[in-house]
Design an enzyme around this catalytic site. Structure first.
Site, short mmCIF file in Angstrom:
data_model
loop_
_atom_site.label_atom_id
_atom_site.label_comp_id
_atom_site.label_asym_id
_atom_site.label_seq_id
_atom_site.Cartn_x
_atom_site.Cartn_y
_atom_site.Cartn_z
N VAL A 1 -0.19 64.53 -2.35
CA VAL A 1 -0.32 65.84 -3.07
C VAL A 1 -0.02 65.29 -4.52
O VAL A 1 0.97 64.68 -5.06
CB VAL A 1 0.95 66.78 -2.83
CG1 VAL A 1 0.88 68.17 -3.65
CG2 VAL A 1 0.80 67.29 -1.30
N GLY B 1 2.27 63.65 2.98
CA GLY B 1 2.50 64.36 3.94
C GLY B 1 1.26 63.64 5.30
O GLY B 1 0.39 62.57 4.70
N GLY B 2 1.22 64.53 6.28
CA GLY B 2 0.23 63.97 7.50
C GLY B 2 -1.17 64.24 6.91
O GLY B 2 -2.04 63.51 7.28
N PHE B 3 -1.37 65.24 6.08
CA PHE B 3 -2.64 65.67 5.58
C PHE B 3 -3.09 64.61 4.48
O PHE B 3 -4.22 64.14 4.57
CB PHE B 3 -2.59 67.03 4.69
CG PHE B 3 -3.86 67.72 4.32
CD1 PHE B 3 -4.61 68.46 4.99
CD2 PHE B 3 -4.39 67.16 3.13
CE1 PHE B 3 -5.74 68.99 4.65
CE2 PHE B 3 -5.61 67.75 2.71
CZ PHE B 3 -6.25 68.58 3.34
N GLY B 4 -2.19 64.22 3.76
CA GLY B 4 -2.56 63.15 2.76
C GLY B 4 -1.47 63.37 1.44
O GLY B 4 -0.41 63.79 1.56
N ASP C 1 4.77 75.24 11.81
CA ASP C 1 5.68 74.17 11.29
C ASP C 1 6.60 74.52 10.24
O ASP C 1 6.68 74.00 9.07
CB ASP C 1 4.70 73.17 10.66
CG ASP C 1 5.55 71.72 10.43
OD1 ASP C 1 6.36 71.53 11.33
OD2 ASP C 1 4.63 70.84 9.88
N GLY D 1 4.11 64.34 -3.84
CA GLY D 1 4.64 64.71 -2.44
C GLY D 1 3.64 63.88 -1.61
O GLY D 1 2.42 63.46 -2.04
N LYS E 1 -3.89 68.99 -3.30
CA LYS E 1 -3.65 68.46 -1.93
C LYS E 1 -4.95 67.71 -1.40
O LYS E 1 -5.82 68.44 -1.10
CB LYS E 1 -3.07 69.35 -0.89
CG LYS E 1 -2.90 69.02 0.44
CD LYS E 1 -2.25 70.32 1.14
CE LYS E 1 -1.50 69.87 2.39
NZ LYS E 1 -1.20 71.19 3.40
#
Length: 826
Positions: free
Chosen positions: A530, A525-528, A640, A523, A544
């Site tokens: 996964v 996302g905005g965090f980075g 969110d 996966g 993550k």
């Protein structure tokens, strides 16, 4: 916006090439005329030209008819409109090619001047045997055939007159000799092709030719100039794999265009009436378009912070004055009203006591008031700026592998500067008195000393922590992370989070993911990214890892660790530990083999979830939210909630995840206001999206949207027939007593009709426009579990138009993380 389906003759039948008295040939060449109801198809059958009706019900009303182009496999998405400002007012329009090469649209198939609603204005006495042809690129061309075998000379083409969509090979730019502009203009509304207020174009003010969008003739988002690789305000271009980008700037013209990297894919770039831009891809093997919305946040709004300031998306207040500047109005600044911007603390006097402060990783200012020399080096650029007393800053034009080159010199105020925090920005050299540069250097030195001190202290504390683990007798005497000392009061009880969550060493995590191999990514996302990891004992984990280029920094990392460390609930994703070695920020979770809920309620996999299981998932999500709001020791607002943030375990039980943007409330706190709006369009409540106000009722709104998506199998931010979003469509059906129509067809054999109708009404109660009208999560769960309870009548949902077509709670923000959305066209 496009619809899922249209009922007019043009859209409702299989589009074929009709031959009328040999007027239209089988290979798409138009000799004379096509009438409303007939179509022209490109040679390979990719594009279709014909009349269409954009009205809400999709039927042929005979009132507004337009000539447009669409993909043969996607008739709902119009990519070009000829007569967008002057529709045919009945169903007897016709397209005709005159002998002088002029292409016209007329009413009643008449060529009388008073019956002509559109003309290509391509008439020329030198034209011989004009021919119209629709190419497989989607370009409609008129050629003058002089007996040559190459098809003749092109005297007009639709690619020169784009409407709201850029197709591969189309140009966005202008001709320098004639000043002829090619730009995009959104439709006025989703069912009105006439030109709207949202425009994307390239300017011709100076040699940099910045690209920007405007709203009501005022700049809205500035993508900036080309730095050799991407537009300075659009660094995401460098990670787009489906497109290749080209920027051309020569003596004749300047333009931008794109092409597809694969022959089995189609692409388009469209500006929409809701002031958003999407790039779209469809592959031959997929049934629908994939819509990519550009990463966007408050700092993307043009000149949001006013002149001589910088917008920092990681700053709670977003705006900061440049070093050596102060707010023009301290009161306005304190009230987060930044439009007046900043002014110099000390006026420049063009003397030897001035120098330049380097700013890095920024979106450089608007170049309207600047000069450009693309041949100079940075040293030569600096010398020029020093000699010019009016020069307030300078910077490079191009990014190069060895060193930046080219010279931009700014004069006067610096407008629309953004700090990226990602490494993808430019350099800007700001002219300041030496005294201010020395002050800044002093501050930086203090920061370096502080950082070194923190590192040293951190190493000592980690050593102490290891000793404590070994002897298992003493409590930790000092806290390991001094950052937590500065957190606001609601976090004070959870500073000792490391007592409750294990620390993983980096080598263990790296080994479990095969050194963070791309093959292990499950996966993004905005965090980075996964990753899926496997520990030595065979246990599977989800890793993550904070990206080095992520706009989510230490604060969001700490926020997620602090909030989830104390939470224990069967419907919340369990955190197993974290890692903070080697400048890494890593969270370790239990691994969910079935991934996220959106994979099972949208698309083909939705048949795997019957109604009883969906009810269990709905109630499980509700219980998880109730625990966050009421039953845990901390009151947490998630902010969110959406299907991709609900994971499913082996038994398909839901687990709420992603607490990076969550906020902690004290016991008595009812709501909070923020200037940094973070979330996903379609799930944000109106008071949060439009005003930054969030509360437990914000999560209730998101839950309501999620509930209605689970029931319908439809996404909230897609236009459905008749050109409405999901909430408005369900609201309309609810008022008409037809709520059951929205039920996903794959649930018809497994559902309880009364329960479905009840759940739809509960969903509508959750998404009511005013927060005070929405129930709490405890009320929601009570309603879901009590079939005999009388429910209140729901009021109008948020983001829903009234009978006059005037919308409520208009949404002006977009999510600040890159989103991948499946939409169904305009």
């Amino acid at each position: 916006m496009a619809k899922n389906s249209l009922k007019s003759p043009v859209f409702g039948v299989i589009v074929v090439l009709l031959s009328i008295s040999s007027i239209v040939s089988s290979v798409g060449i138009l000799r004379d005329i096509i009438r409303d109801g007939e179509t022209l198809v490109s040679e390979s059958g990719i594009f279709v030209l014909g009349f269409f009706d954009p009205s809400k019900n999709g039927s042929s009303t005979g009132i507004t008819r337009y000539l447009g182009l669409w993909h043969n496999f996607s008739s709902y998405s119009i990519v070009w409109v000829a007569n967008r400002e002057n529709p045919v007012t009945h169903s007897f329009g016709a397209l005709q090619l005159r002998e002088d090469g002029d292409l016209i649209i007329s009413q009643n198939q008449s060529i009388d001047s008073d019956r002509i609603v559109w003309s290509s204005n391509s008439s020329n006495s030198a034209v011989v045997n004009p021919t119209v042809k629709l190419l497989d690129s989607g370009n409609l061309i008129i050629t003058s055939n002089n007996g040559t075998e190459d098809g003749g000379t092109i005297i007009w083409q639709s690619f020169d007159y784009p409407t709201d969509t850029l197709l591969p090979g189309m140009k966005l730019g202008f001709n320098k000799q004639s000043s002829f502009q090619r730009y995009l203009t959104a439709w006025k509304t989703p069912n009105d092709p006439s030109p709207g207020m949202y425009v994307a174009r390239m300017d011709n003010i100076n040699e940099l030719h910045e690209v920007y969008t405007s709203l009501d003739k005022k700049k809205f988002i500035r993508y900036g100039s080309w730095n050799g690789f991407w537009f300075v305000g659009f660094p995401e271009m460098k990670v787009t794999y489906d497109y290749t980008f080209t920027f051309v700037d020569n003596q004749t013209e300047a333009f931008y265009r794109f092409n597809m990297t694969a022959s089995d894919s189609y692409g388009r770039f469209t500006v929409f009436p809701n002031n958003t831009i999407y790039t779209m891809v469809k592959r031959k093997t997929t049934p629908t378009w994939l819509y990519y919305e550009r990463n966007s946040d408050t700092c993307d709004r043009y000149a949001y912070c006013g002149p001589n300031s910088i917008c920092n998306p990681l700053n709670a207040k977003s705006c900061e004055c440049f070093t050596g500047f102060r707010p023009k109005s301290s009161l306005s600044w304190e009230q987060m009203e930044y439009s007046n911007g900043c002014e110099r603390k000390e006026v420049l006097n063009c003397a030897n006591n001035e120098g330049f402060l380097q700013l890095i990783d920024v979106k450089t200012p608007d170049t309207t008031n600047s000069t450009v020399d693309k041949k100079l080096s940075m040293n030569e650029c600096k010398d020029l700026c020093v000699k010019n007393c009016s020069c307030t800053a300078y910077g490079p034009v191009y990014l190069e592998t060895i060193a930046p080159r080219g010279c931009i010199m700014w004069y006067g105020d610096l407008i629309d500067t953004v700090l990226y925090n990602s490494g993808d920005g430019e350099q800007l050299y700001l002219r300041l008195p030496n005294s201010e540069i020395l002050k800044n250097s002093s501050k930086n030195n203090k920061k370096i000393i502080t950082i070194v001190s923190v590192v040293v202290v951190g190493m000592i504390l980690i050593s102490l922590f290891i000793v404590v683990i070994i002897i298992k007798k003493k409590k930790q005497k000092q806290r390991d992370y001094p950052e937590l000392e500065t957190m606001s009061s609601p976090y004070q009880d959870v500073r000792r989070w490391k007592d409750d969550i294990p620390l993983f060493d980096f080598l263990t995590i790296s080994s479990s993911t095969n050194n963070f191999s791309s093959d292990y990514i499950v996966g993004k996302g905005g965090f980075g990214d996964v990753y899926k990891g496997t520990m030595k004992d065979g246990r599977e984990i989800a890793v993550k890892r904070l990206s080095k280029n992520s706009r989510n920094g230490l604060d969001d990392f700490m926020n997620e660790v602090v909030l989830i460390a104390k939470l224990q609930h069967r419907n919340l994703l369990q955190m197993l530990g974290c890692c903070m070695e080697r400048n890494e920020r890593i969270l370790v979770y239990e691994f969910m083999k079935n991934k996220s809920l959106d994979k099972f309620i949208f698309g083909e996999n939705r048949y795997l979830l019957d109604w009883p299981k969906r009810v269990e998932i709905i109630i499980g999500i509700g219980r998880g939210i109730l625990y966050l709001h009421q039953d845990s020791r901390l009151r947490i607002i998630h902010r969110d909630l959406k299907p991709s943030n609900v994971l499913l375990d082996n038994l398909m039980d839901p687990k709420i995840s992603d607490f990076g943007t969550a906020r902690l409330f004290v016991a008595e706190q009812l709501q909070e206001n923020t200037g940094r709006i973070i979330g996903t369009i379609g799930y944000m409540s109106p008071e949060y999206a439009n005003g930054g106000i969030f509360s437990i009722k914000s999560d209730v709104f998101s839950f309501g949207v999620l509930l209605l998506e689970i029931i319908s199998g439809k996404k909230s931010r897609i236009y459905y027939e008749p050109d409405v979003y999901l909430l408005e469509m369900i609201w309309t059906l609810y008022k008409e007593g037809k709520s059951l129509i929205v039920l996903d067809e794959c649930l018809s054999n497994s559902c309880s009709i009364p329960q479905v109708l009840r759940f739809i009404q509960i969903g509508l109660l959750c998404v009511q426009e005013k927060a005070i009208d929405r129930p709490t999560m405890s009320d929601v769960l009570f309603m879901l579990g009590n079939e005999n309870l009388h429910l209140k009548e729901a009021k109008r949902p948020a983001f829903c138009s009234d009978s006059s077509g005037v919308g409520h709670s208009h949404l002006w923000f977009t999510n600040n993380t890159m989103s991948l959305t499946m939409l169904d066209g305009r």
